[in-house]
Design a protein around this motif. Structure first.
Motif, mmCIF file in Angstrom:
data_model
loop_
_atom_site.group_PDB
_atom_site.id
_atom_site.type_symbol
_atom_site.label_atom_id
_atom_site.label_comp_id
_atom_site.label_asym_id
_atom_site.label_seq_id
_atom_site.Cartn_x
_atom_site.Cartn_y
_atom_site.Cartn_z
ATOM 1 N N THR A 141 0.223 32.418 -33.426
ATOM 2 C CA THR A 141 0.223 32.241 -34.875
ATOM 3 C C THR A 141 -0.930 31.336 -35.295
ATOM 4 O O THR A 141 -1.655 31.617 -36.247
ATOM 5 C CB THR A 141 1.554 31.617 -35.325
ATOM 6 O OG1 THR A 141 2.617 32.375 -34.768
ATOM 7 C CG2 THR A 141 1.676 31.609 -36.834
ATOM 8 N N ARG A 180 6.034 38.436 -31.993
ATOM 9 C CA ARG A 180 6.329 37.080 -31.496
ATOM 10 C C ARG A 180 7.439 37.121 -30.459
ATOM 11 O O ARG A 180 7.388 36.438 -29.442
ATOM 12 C CB ARG A 180 6.722 36.170 -32.661
ATOM 13 C CG ARG A 180 5.533 35.536 -33.354
ATOM 14 C CD ARG A 180 5.976 34.502 -34.378
ATOM 15 N NE ARG A 180 6.632 35.113 -35.523
ATOM 16 C CZ ARG A 180 5.973 35.673 -36.543
ATOM 17 N NH1 ARG A 180 4.661 35.683 -36.548
ATOM 18 N NH2 ARG A 180 6.628 36.234 -37.543
ATOM 19 N N ASP A 209 8.595 26.908 -45.849
ATOM 20 C CA ASP A 209 8.114 28.234 -46.230
ATOM 21 C C ASP A 209 8.559 28.651 -47.624
ATOM 22 O O ASP A 209 8.211 29.734 -48.087
ATOM 23 C CB ASP A 209 8.511 29.325 -45.220
ATOM 24 C CG ASP A 209 7.597 29.313 -44.014
ATOM 25 O OD1 ASP A 209 6.498 28.723 -44.116
ATOM 26 O OD2 ASP A 209 7.971 29.860 -42.975
ATOM 27 N N GLU A 223 10.796 26.038 -37.441
ATOM 28 C CA GLU A 223 9.746 26.843 -36.820
ATOM 29 C C GLU A 223 9.743 26.543 -35.329
ATOM 30 O O GLU A 223 10.225 25.495 -34.909
ATOM 31 C CB GLU A 223 8.378 26.413 -37.379
ATOM 32 C CG GLU A 223 8.176 26.726 -38.836
ATOM 33 C CD GLU A 223 7.557 28.085 -39.036
ATOM 34 O OE1 GLU A 223 7.045 28.640 -38.042
ATOM 35 O OE2 GLU A 223 7.614 28.592 -40.165
ATOM 36 N N GLY A 274 -4.226 33.072 -34.770
ATOM 37 C CA GLY A 274 -4.467 34.036 -35.840
ATOM 38 C C GLY A 274 -4.997 33.352 -37.087
ATOM 39 O O GLY A 274 -5.896 33.858 -37.766
ATOM 40 N N ARG A 275 -4.464 32.154 -37.363
ATOM 41 C CA ARG A 275 -4.933 31.423 -38.539
ATOM 42 C C ARG A 275 -6.394 31.010 -38.350
ATOM 43 O O ARG A 275 -7.214 31.121 -39.257
ATOM 44 C CB ARG A 275 -4.057 30.188 -38.758
ATOM 45 C CG ARG A 275 -4.397 29.447 -40.026
ATOM 46 C CD ARG A 275 -3.590 28.176 -40.172
ATOM 47 N NE ARG A 275 -3.929 27.228 -39.127
ATOM 48 C CZ ARG A 275 -3.869 25.916 -39.261
ATOM 49 N NH1 ARG A 275 -3.468 25.404 -40.398
ATOM 50 N NH2 ARG A 275 -4.180 25.111 -38.272
ATOM 51 N N HIS A 286 0.528 23.570 -39.986
ATOM 52 C CA HIS A 286 -0.015 24.426 -38.926
ATOM 53 C C HIS A 286 -0.272 25.844 -39.409
ATOM 54 O O HIS A 286 -0.983 26.596 -38.768
ATOM 55 C CB HIS A 286 0.945 24.459 -37.727
ATOM 56 C CG HIS A 286 0.739 23.285 -36.816
ATOM 57 N ND1 HIS A 286 1.593 22.995 -35.786
ATOM 58 C CD2 HIS A 286 -0.213 22.338 -36.788
ATOM 59 C CE1 HIS A 286 1.163 21.915 -35.146
ATOM 60 N NE2 HIS A 286 0.074 21.500 -35.740
ATOM 61 N N HIS A 287 0.366 26.201 -40.501
ATOM 62 C CA HIS A 287 0.198 27.574 -40.984
ATOM 63 C C HIS A 287 -0.589 27.662 -42.282
ATOM 64 O O HIS A 287 -1.022 28.739 -42.666
ATOM 65 C CB HIS A 287 1.565 28.248 -41.170
ATOM 66 C CG HIS A 287 2.346 28.320 -39.895
ATOM 67 N ND1 HIS A 287 3.699 28.510 -39.853
ATOM 68 C CD2 HIS A 287 1.949 28.204 -38.610
ATOM 69 C CE1 HIS A 287 4.108 28.516 -38.594
ATOM 70 N NE2 HIS A 287 3.060 28.324 -37.824
ATOM 71 N N GLU A 314 3.846 30.860 -29.988
ATOM 72 C CA GLU A 314 3.521 29.892 -31.045
ATOM 73 C C GLU A 314 2.017 29.794 -31.247
ATOM 74 O O GLU A 314 1.523 29.772 -32.370
ATOM 75 C CB GLU A 314 4.062 28.506 -30.666
ATOM 76 C CG GLU A 314 5.557 28.429 -30.701
ATOM 77 C CD GLU A 314 6.060 27.076 -30.228
ATOM 78 O OE1 GLU A 314 7.096 27.054 -29.565
ATOM 79 O OE2 GLU A 314 5.412 26.046 -30.507
ATOM 80 N N SER A 355 2.373 44.611 -28.440
ATOM 81 C CA SER A 355 2.041 43.949 -29.690
ATOM 82 C C SER A 355 2.300 44.983 -30.776
ATOM 83 O O SER A 355 1.822 46.117 -30.681
ATOM 84 C CB SER A 355 0.575 43.526 -29.645
ATOM 85 O OG SER A 355 0.065 43.411 -30.951
ATOM 86 N N GLY A 392 5.307 41.190 -37.288
ATOM 87 C CA GLY A 392 5.039 39.888 -36.699
ATOM 88 C C GLY A 392 6.203 39.336 -35.904
ATOM 89 O O GLY A 392 6.021 38.792 -34.813
ATOM 90 N N ASP A 393 7.421 39.489 -36.424
ATOM 91 C CA ASP A 393 8.589 38.977 -35.707
ATOM 92 C C ASP A 393 8.751 39.670 -34.361
ATOM 93 O O ASP A 393 9.046 39.030 -33.348
ATOM 94 C CB ASP A 393 9.861 39.179 -36.543
ATOM 95 C CG ASP A 393 10.061 38.073 -37.569
ATOM 96 O OD1 ASP A 393 9.581 36.947 -37.310
ATOM 97 O OD2 ASP A 393 10.669 38.327 -38.617
#
Lengths: 526, 532, 395
Positions: A121, A106, C240, C117, A124-125, C247-248, A118, A98, A102-103
């Motif tokens: 993400t 992922r 974006d 996405e 994390g939110r 979802h984000h 997926e 990790s 972020g890219d």
């Protein structure tokens, strides 16, 4: 004889924070520390010549930004360096990484499970929202839920109102986080077992519970708390080790006029007519002050620094029920060279981050199984960092220090801890490490093994619990340390508590110390 | 077209019949569809050997909330609580038998620890007080966090305080206690291993966790709801007979005009214009009805009977995340004679209660350990009852029925599937274990039937063989039961309701979910003008 | 390192100014040449070749494949014929857009879905309980967009099939210079154009074949900057940038419905149940709270603002992305999320979110413009999208 407005017993980071805030408010404040150096469990010591270690607590993520700003800590030397990555060696020779980007993270995760990449993400939110939901509570003085005093009723309404304001969806998510096991919680999100194991590892740190035990999920949040403050990354190193944080706070406290005495062990708190009047040192010296604040853990604060007879019986009994159950140990290694991980050979950037030995949930759970019947884990969970990779000053040039946090090592080892058992525990840790880095043994030029008993003896933390009391749901907020006495006061007038055994507690956060100081200033009239 | 009935109730178990009777008494035309050959579900005793009957729910009749009994006019539902509710081995040929009477229990405890004996009365009172709060909570719908939570909580607090004399301090104590592990709770009070094991077993009943897991203190309180103070696991049994509750419910339901069809397995809930329109049976027959109240578990209902296109994928995910984790098995024994247990005080009276064969919390924990890895411990936790002592009609004269309740035998085994040899090995192991405390037991066994979670699933349609329809853990109770967003019996599909043990107040509360679900359905029905 | 596309070995040497950007975890050229004007011009004048491989791609197959997609997206997939492509958003249960992309029906029970996405998890959740197989093929399949008036002519040089009959939003499986490809008449430029889907292993060969065949017709590799100008002219929404996936989104206000995004035409009101149907029906009944619209900035107004500072209008060389307030009658009524100077239309364009009732076409509004460090407001008018809509796009 010198007069003080307030005496702080114990120069751990919370005690120092309390002292700094009191001094900043103009109170003549004295900190008394038993050891020759301040910091408590946040100390840097040169264990082997030229090799410096954050002996106990070794990373920082939660230090409250308001403390950093209020006390102007960067001016006094606070400098947190980023800890950017985590690498988990897997049983099949592969690894799970990790990274700061972020890219890249992922992509790495997608290598193991696209769905998890997926889900991470979205997870994390959710954690962002949960951290937002919990953060105001960290800054709240817990109301007494059983009290009918207007301030407590207002506090409870505020507390309840806060939860209502979350809305149903987030309230439900928070409720699950508070009641589930980290394994179950993560099962709802992810499929790749090492990912779940590594995330759940943060849920078991400092508790005597396995990842499948309910009550471990909410600790996951701690990993995300730092992020919403925006000020810095989640996890980092203080330049010079965690002891430098303590020194930084001490410098800030002194700059406000606080006095700090080391090698000054407090024998007991002096109480007259139900009021604290000062302290007596082991040397026999007595120092008077109308306010005495204990930064020690609740057992010491309530039943050892004062005669238990001064406390109501039900409080003494409640304190006796407060769970410590130290479950972690620490192994500090001085290395002649960097280790070479089989899964990621060479001195890559991964050695600047954490190496987590958490290959599967079963692995962690079995580590717990050993411990719950009184043995140290034969194959423990380990969180490994090499601070000298980030802060070269920690070791002689070209050499390194390695800090290994180990779980589980039960305080109540069956048969008790002996020198031989301590070394056997150290061997188990090195053997576990050697499975992933076979050359490690020949690189070790110094080894310090700390059991919970050692932690207790040196730092004074009861049963060696690193959070000054388990972070279990029934020991949080208005239950911390006991219902009715969660507002930093004690039944003895003028005698206060400011350690991690109070809300919110745990980690190098400083919030307990700050809230205690604010309560003292508000409530004492001192 | 008018539908022939107002509501279809799926399942003729205790909750299904309670719901059906409640609806019918309010003027609805109700049809109950039962997949089994007779009503009763798990509560029904069936013949498993010639002349021997038993039911898998033998251990505990559950608690029939008085408001339910009153509303349905269920009379004669008295329970008998045996004097000795539980006995635990306390050493070789030594047992600790706990009386329902706290002072007599304290006498028994005193032989092992005077300190524990002193505390027993206070502990019993505390547990009764805290479970009494749950009792109040179990007769009303779960608090609705979606709307004004305060308005919901107030009547609840009022009820609790009026009925139970609970103060704020008691509430705080309840909040502190429920997230604890039952082991922590008991360690705080007692030192005697047998006492802690005997009480602690109630904290892990029908969940996958062991006694060191957080939240098991709540499970203990849950199983004490409705029991007299101090009676460990002592909710007792129906005085009127083994099938008393089902029989009475059937009478009341039929008397109110409820139609009951057995052998009628529902395959699908039919949806039209965004709402339920009836059901399709396994036979292909379609029966119209604007409302369907399912007492099948939430996963069977929402995942099995509803076309996935009608449900939000996130909601469906939440349903599929419900932890069922059936891990209890039963062994039903047909015995030629009662077992002899050396050292068991007053055997005839002790056997009227429960024998719990696990003498320490550590053994209990170890029995649960294997299940975490999808395996079965070689030292299972076994609890025994002899229903034929309670109701002689369950066995031929002089003969007996014994039910062994086993934990932990996980539904999902990691390295093999449940099969006949596995079942036989499990049964042999249990017989051998019982023989350790009851020499010669094996020779008294005339017949034996093993019911694993897989069998429970096949026989009763319970997901993963979980009699709980979803573990009674903290994250799956109240407004989270069965999942957030469907805790008030109405599902996201208009006209489809859940009223089985998978809904609040959950398993072991006889008729509670069915009654509350029916009342919710009726409220919505009246809002629509009680038509169509 | 970030990922590189299957065309990277060919595209990388062409990037003169090391102008790269991230796209879905890949490194892709912002522009090949030091000035990207020629790349944009190729889109409108000849043919531009754009590497769009970072798009996510999924194969959905099995008896329930139609049911799965139909319950997931807002368009009526049951009406999608084999060989047809549908552009569609998909929503959560609250009717807020998660993502948008294309559904291509490759066979009776076989679809390809593209998205901005990753959507494997969402597809799997939607397909739970169905007899369907979902396979992510993002990295196995390279994708090129060949866009511009000469794109058909170039493709036809090497195509095994007659492309004259390939209609707008239709696709065909054929070969280009002997390389098996799928060609769809789709794109993100609002011009005549095609997207070509190829096995990653044959990607480089396809690139070479296209460049060779296109050389006489002015084929030009183009980067994201050129594409961005074209998509604004075409009024196409970008995830974006112009909206956030529900979802984000961290708060409700960051979410968008198809009605708000001006995608009402993609929402079926008469098909079976799908995610967000109820919420969208309710929104339709009460009217969208805001709407995604085009703005054209009044040149004279812009010129006079700059003249006040003693400058000619300073026009952006590349499309901007951000948040610029839009006012009407002294109140902020929304914000623009992208904008550019259109080299073709010679107009300053913006894509904006305006609250009801201000979004009606023809309304006069004001767009904030920073002139020499001072915030000013230029006159602008709500315009019908797309700004540029050549007949050849569909012909």
């Amino acid at each position: 004889m010198k007069r003080y407005d307030a005496i702080i017993v114990g120069g751990g980071h919370n005690g120092l924070v309390t002292a700094a805030y009191l001094a900043r408010a103009g109170r003549k404040t004295l900190v008394l520390e038993r050891r020759p150096l301040v910091g408590g469990a946040a100390v840097t010591e040169e264990v082997f010549p030229g090799f410096k270690f954050s002996v106990y607590s070794y990373v920082v993520s939660l230090l409250r930004p308001e403390i950093i700003r209020d006390l102007d800590l960067p001016r006094h030397g606070l400098q947190i360096l980023p800890l950017e990555s985590t690498v988990v060696p897997l049983d099949n020779g592969d690894y799970l990484g990790s990274w700061a980007d972020g890219d890249l993270t992922r992509r790495e995760l997608a290598r193991h499970s696209r769905k998890d990449a997926e889900a991470a993400t979205l997870f994390g939110r959710l954690m962002h929202h949960m951290a937002m939901a919990v953060k105001p509570i960290l800054a709240m003085v817990p109301p007494d839920p059983a009290s009918l005093a207007p301030s407590d009723l207002r506090g409870m309404l505020r507390f309840a109102g806060h939860f209502r304001s979350l809305g149903a969806e987030r309230f439900h998510a928070l409720y699950k986080l508070m009641t589930m096991s980290s394994a179950d919680y993560l099962d709802e999100w992810f499929e790749f077992d090492p990912l779940k194991a590594t995330k759940s590892a943060s849920g078991i740190i400092g508790t005597f519970l396995g990842p499948r035990s309910p009550g471990t999920a909410y600790v996951l949040l701690h990993h995300y708390m730092g992020e919403i403050d925006g000020a810095f990354r989640a996890w980092g190193f203080q330049k010079g080790g965690t002891g430098a944080i303590s020194e930084t706070i001490a410098r800030a406290a002194r700059s406000f006029g606080a006095e700090i005495r080391t090698d000054a062990a407090v024998e007991r708190v002096l109480v007259k007519g139900g009021r604290a009047t000062g302290v007596a040192l082991a040397s026999g010296e007595e120092i008077a002050a109308p306010i005495v604040v204990s930064g020690l853990d609740p057992r010491r604060t309530f039943t050892q620094l004062v005669d238990p007879g001064e406390m109501p019986g039900d409080v003494v009994e409640a304190i006796s029920r407060f769970k410590f159950r130290g479950s972690s140990g620490k192994v500090n290694l001085a290395l002649s060279r960097l280790p070479d991980l089989t899964c990621l050979p060479g001195a890559g950037p991964h050695l600047r981050g954490a190496i987590s030995i958490s290959p599967s949930l079963d692995y962690l759970e079995r580590a717990y199984d050993d411990a719950k019947y009184g043995e140290f884990s034969r194959n423990p969970y380990m969180d490994i960092v090499i601070p000298s990779m980030i802060d070269p000053g920690m070791a002689p040039p070209g050499k390194h220090v390695m800090s290994i946090f180990v779980q589980y090592a039960p305080y109540a080892l069956s048969g008790g801890w002996t020198d031989a058992r301590r070394e056997a525990f150290g061997d188990a840790v090195v053997n576990t490490l050697a499975r992933h880095a076979p050359d490690i043994r020949s690189a070790i030029i110094g080894r310090q093994v700390l059991t919970p008993l050692d932690i207790e003896r040196t730092t004074g933390l009861t049963e060696g619990n690193i959070f000054a009391g388990e972070l279990a749901l029934h020991q949080l907020f208005f239950f911390r340390p006991v219902p009715g006495w969660a507002k930093y006061r004690t039944p003895i007038k003028g005698y206060w508590q400011c350690g991690a055994g109070t809300h919110p507690g745990g980690g190098i956060m400083g919030a307990s110390g700050r809230l205690a100081a604010l309560e003292i200033l508000r409530g004492s009239g001192a | 077209m008018t539908a022939p009935v107002d509501t279809i109730v799926i399942g003729a178990g205790v909750n299904g019949l309670t719901a059906a009777a409640t609806l019918a008494k309010a003027g609805q035309r109700v049809l109950v569809l039962e997949r089994g050959e007779a009503a009763g579900g798990q509560a029904r005793n069936v013949e498993f050997a010639p002349g021997f009957r038993a039911g898998p729910l033998g251990l505990d009749a559950g608690w029939l909330p008085p408001p339910v009994a009153r509303a349905l006019g269920l009379r004669g539902m008295e329970r008998t609580v045996p004097d000795l509710t539980v006995a635990v081995p306390a050493g070789p040929k030594e047992w600790l038998a706990l009386s329902r009477d706290p002072s007599r229990a304290a006498e028994a405890i005193r032989r092992h620890s005077a300190r524990d004996a002193e505390k027993w009365g206070a502990f019993a009172a505390r547990v009764a007080k805290l479970s009494g709060f749950l009792e109040a909570l179990y007769t009303i719908p779960p608090p609705d966090i979606d709307s004004s939570a305060l308005a919901d909580l107030l009547p609840l607090l009022g009820v609790a305080r009026k009925l139970r004399g609970l103060g704020r301090a008691d509430m705080v104590e309840l909040l502190r206690t429920i997230p604890m592990s039952v082991q922590e709770l008991l360690d705080d009070w007692f030192e005697g291993a047998a006492l802690k094991a005997g009480v602690g077993a109630g904290g892990v009943r029908d969940i996958r966790q062991g006694p060191r897991s957080g939240g098991t203190a709540f499970v203990l309180l849950h199983h004490q709801v409705g029991a007299p103070a101090g009676a460990v696991g002592g909710r007792g049994f129906w005085t009127a007979g083994p099938d008393a509750l089902i029989t009475r419910l059937l009478e009341v339901a039929r008397g109110s005009g409820v139609l009951i069809r057995s052998g009628a397995e529902v395959r699908q809930v039919v949806l039209r214009d965004d709402r339920s329109a009836g059901v399709v049976l396994a036979s292909g027959e379609e029966i119209g009805s604007a409302r369907v109240l399912s007492t099948a578990d939430p996963a069977r209902t929402l995942l099995g009977m509803v076309d996935p296109v009608w449900l939000d994928p996130e909601f469906r995910l939440a349903v599929s995340n419900i932890k069922f984790r059936g891990s209890s098995s039963k062994v039903l024994y047909a015995l030629d004679a009662l077992p002899e247990l050396p050292g068991l005080p007053e055997p005839a009276r002790s056997l009227l209660g429960t024998l719990s064969l696990t003498g320490t919390l550590d053994e209990l924990e170890r029995a649960a350990d294997a299940a975490k890895y999808g395996a079965i411990s070689d030292r299972l936790h076994i609890e025994l009852q002899v229903p034929s002592l309670r109701w002689p009609e369950l066995a031929p004269p002089g003969k007996h029925v014994m039910v062994a309740h086993l934990q932990w035998t996980p539904y999902q085994l990691r390295d093999r599937a449940w099969n006949e040899p596995g079942r036989a090995a499990l049964g042999d192991g249990v017989t051998a274990r019982i023989s350790e405390v009851a020499p010669g037991f094996a020779s008294r066994v005339r017949h034996r039937e093993v019911l694993t979670p897989v069998d429970m699933e096949a026989r009763y349609g319970l997901s993963e063989g979980a009699v709980t329809q979803g573990e009674m853990t903290l994250d799956q109770i109240l407004f989270m039961r069965p999942v957030a967003g469907a805790a008030r019996y109405a599902t996201p599909i208009e006209g489809l309701y859940l009223g089985g043990a998978g809904s609040h107040p959950g398993s072991g509360i006889a008729g509670g979910p069915g009654w509350l679900a029916a009342r919710q359905l009726l409220r919505d029905w009246h809002d629509r003008g009680a038509q169509g | 390192m970030l990922k590189t596309t299957p065309f990277h070995v060919r595209t990388a040497p062409l990037v003169q100014g090391q102008a790269w950007r991230r796209w879905a975890g890949y490194t892709v050229p912002s522009a090949y040449e030091l000035v990207h004007d020629r790349e944009y011009a190729a889109i409108r004048n000849a043919a531009a070749l754009i590497d769009v491989s970072p798009l996510y791609k999924y194969l959905i197959s099995g008896p329930d494949s139609t049911r799965l997609l139909d319950r997931m997206v807002t368009r009526d997939v049951t009406k999608c014929r084999v060989g047809q492509v549908m552009y569609t958003p998909w929503c959560d249960s609250q009717g807020k857009v998660i993502d948008d992309g294309t559904v291509s029906r490759l066979g009776e029970r076989l679809y390809r879905l593209t998205s901005a996405e990753p959507n494997l998890r969402w597809l799997s959740l939607n397909g739970a309980g169905m007899d369907v197989t979902i396979e992510e093929i993002s990295e196995r399949v390279g994708a090129l967009a060949l866009q511009g008036p000469l794109s058909r002519t170039i493709l036809q040089q090497i195509a095994a099939t007659d492309l004259a009959n390939l209609k707008y939003f239709r696709m065909v499986e054929t070969t280009l210079a002997g390389i098996p490809v799928a060609i769809s008449r789709t794109g993100y430029t609002g011009d005549l154009g095609y997207e070509i889907w190829v096995d990653a292993a044959r990607a480089v060969a396809l690139w070479d074949a296209l460049l060779t065949a296109g050389l006489p017709y002015g084929i030009t590799p183009a980067g994201i900057w050129a594409l961005d100008l074209a998509r604004i002219e075409a009024g196409l929404v970008m995830l974006d940038v112009d909206y956030h996936s529900s979802h984000h989104a961290l708060i409700e206000a960051q979410k968008s419905s198809p009605l708000e995004l001006g995608l009402e035409w993609t929402v079926s009101w008469d098909k079976g149940p799908y995610n967000g149907r109820r919420a969208l029906a309710a929104e339709r009944a009460r009217g969208a709270a805001w709407r995604f619209v085009g703005l054209t900035v009044d040149w004279d107004s812009l010129e006079s603002l700059y003249a006040g500072a003693g400058l000619p209008p300073q026009l952006p060389a590349v499309a901007w992305r951000g948040s610029t307030p839009v006012y009407r009658d002294g109140h902020q009524i929304g914000y623009a999320s992208s904008g550019c100077w259109s080299p073709l239309l010679k107009q300053y364009l913006a894509l904006a979110h305006l609250s009801a009732p201000h979004f009606a076409v023809g309304n006069d509004v004001r767009l904030e413009v920073t002139v020499e460090h001072q915030r000013r407001q230029a006159y602008a008018r709500v315009a019908k999208l797309p700004f540029f809509d050549p007949e050849r796009k569909r012909a």
